[in-house]
Write an enzyme that holds these catalytic residues in place. Structure first.
Site, mmCIF file in Angstrom:
data_model
loop_
_atom_site.group_PDB
_atom_site.id
_atom_site.type_symbol
_atom_site.label_atom_id
_atom_site.label_comp_id
_atom_site.label_asym_id
_atom_site.label_seq_id
_atom_site.Cartn_x
_atom_site.Cartn_y
_atom_site.Cartn_z
ATOM 1 C CD GLU A 1 -2.792 -1.177 2.441
ATOM 2 O OE1 GLU A 1 -3.797 -0.444 2.466
ATOM 3 O OE2 GLU A 1 -2.464 -1.902 3.400
ATOM 4 C CB SER B 1 -5.467 -0.933 -0.258
ATOM 5 O OG SER B 1 -5.344 0.237 0.514
ATOM 6 C CE1 TYR C 1 -7.300 3.959 -2.146
ATOM 7 C CE2 TYR C 1 -6.736 1.648 -2.410
ATOM 8 C CZ TYR C 1 -7.061 2.719 -1.605
ATOM 9 O OH TYR C 1 -7.168 2.538 -0.260
ATOM 10 N NE ARG D 1 -12.973 2.034 5.729
ATOM 11 C CZ ARG D 1 -11.828 1.726 5.139
ATOM 12 N NH1 ARG D 1 -10.911 2.639 4.917
ATOM 13 N NH2 ARG D 1 -11.572 0.469 4.785
ATOM 14 C CG ASP E 1 -14.378 -1.285 6.224
ATOM 15 O OD1 ASP E 1 -14.637 -0.113 6.552
ATOM 16 O OD2 ASP E 1 -13.363 -1.613 5.589
ATOM 17 C CD GLU F 1 -10.856 -5.161 6.442
ATOM 18 O OE1 GLU F 1 -10.530 -6.361 6.327
ATOM 19 O OE2 GLU F 1 -10.373 -4.257 5.747
ATOM 20 C CG ASN G 1 -9.574 -0.787 7.352
ATOM 21 O OD1 ASN G 1 -8.764 -1.376 6.661
ATOM 22 N ND2 ASN G 1 -10.878 -1.046 7.307
ATOM 23 N N GLY H 1 -7.457 5.064 4.818
ATOM 24 C CA GLY H 1 -6.971 5.975 3.801
ATOM 25 C C GLY H 1 -7.393 7.409 4.075
#
Length: 358
Positions: free
Chosen positions: A17, A191, A260, A299, A301, A315, A317, A321
């Site tokens: 990443e 990612s 991305y 974050r 999810d 999960e 994070n 990002g």
């Protein structure tokens, strides 16, 4: 006027990443209030070499793989840069700062390694501590922590790279526990790097070998027809949750290219959820953050089953990002906390956690 706080933004790193980290750092640097902060930039190359100076970001972006840079990426301004070498090399020293912001994604950055270095140096830093970062990075450990806390997770299995020598035996075990489609992921990466969706045994074998390129631990989990729901959390002991958002992938699912490169994925903030569903997402997100002993930010999810309406925790994070298209800041902006003020809060939380008030 008070003396500006010196913030050292650390970016790059040795994970898959690397390029995402560069774009995240570029956005962070451009949104820090220059009247409140003095910014130091510290880049880590793919070879593990550290660079310091105003031109560090531009130097790493120039050396980055253009195929892995997001469509929204813009080049950083050039400037002088000084090679620090690798950690432990003669003359290596951590550049001075009041707060460190490790905008690093994946192994050797988001997994507790940089956090441990900063703890040993006695430096305040943004984000989760060593344990939470390590557990949040390893999807196997993370899911075990969620299960121990009684949180809803889809059926999953852990496979080790060494087991792939008997690949048919591994597939028999997976197919006995799960049904196709199945998602296969490196345990320690983000990612969606190295992640594959398998619809039959042939694809499962290919997916296992692909994930094994990135990690010796592989998470295999049940696939479902789902809406992808995300939410941001913020805080140390007193944790707040934003409004949730939803990802509409450009492709069949939200892989690295859809995230991305393609540019066609859609984000809906806030997500079109009933008030009771929003409350459930917020509650579960805070519980997930607490289950790994998170601090600062994350974050979280979720997968919302389109057929059953069941909400599954996917999960956490611990360093999401921060690119211009990333959801973490977008969800806080929709909740009334714009990007620059969000960065102020993160710095304040880092100082508070280190015992410096704020």
């Amino acid at each position: 006027m008070s003396t500006p706080i010196t913030i050292a933004v650390i970016f790059g790193g040795q994970s898959g990443e690397h390029e995402v980290s560069l774009v995240s750092a570029h956005a962070v640097i451009n949104n820090l209030d220059l009247e409140r902060y003095h910014i130091e930039t510290i880049g880590i190359g793919k070879d593990g070499c550290w660079w310091h100076g105003p031109g560090a970001l531009a130097a790493l972006m120039a050396a980055a793989d253009p195929a892995r840079l997001p469509a929204s990426a813009t080049m950083a301004a050039p400037g002088p840069v000084r090679e620090l070498g690798r950690v432990g090399a003669p003359g290596w020293a951590l550049p001075a700062a009041d707060v460190y912001f490790p905008v690093l994604h994946g192994p050797y950055g988001e997994d507790g390694t940089i956090q441990g270095l900063l703890e040993l140096a006695g430096k305040p830093y943004v984000g989760c501590g060593v344990a939470a970062s390590a557990v949040g990075m390893d999807k196997g450990l993370m899911k075990a922590a969620f299960a121990a806390a009684g949180l809803p997770v889809l059926p999953w299995l852990l496979v080790r790279r060494a087991e792939l020598a008997a690949i048919e035996v591994v597939c028999d075990r997976i197919e006995a526990a799960l049904r196709f489609p199945i998602f296969v992921k490196p345990a320690n990466l983000g990612s969606s790097v190295g992640v594959s969706k398998a619809r039959d045994r042939a694809e499962l074998i290919a997916a296992l070998h692909e994930a094994a390129r990135y990690d010796r631990r592989i998470v295999v989990e049940q696939g479902i027809p789902a809406r992808e729901i995300e939410i941001s959390v913020l805080g140390n002991d007193q944790i707040e949750a934003s409004l949730p958002g939803e990802i509409i992938p450009a492709g069949e699912w939200y892989d690295y290219h859809a995230k991305y490169i393609d540019g066609g994925s859609q984000t809906i903030v806030p997500a079109a959820l009933a008030p009771a569903q929003i409350a459930q997402v917020q509650t579960l997100a805070i519980q997930a953050f607490q289950a790994i002993d998170g601090a600062g930010l994350a974050r979280v999810d979720f997968l919302l089953d389109r057929e059953q309406g069941t909400l599954w925790l996917n999960e956490v994070n611990t360093m999401p990002g921060f690119t211009p298209i990333s959801m973490y800041a977008k969800m806080w902006a929709a909740s009334g906390l714009p990007y620059p003020r969000l960065l102020d809060r993160l710095v304040a939380l880092a100082l508070a956690r280190a015992g410096h008030g704020a």
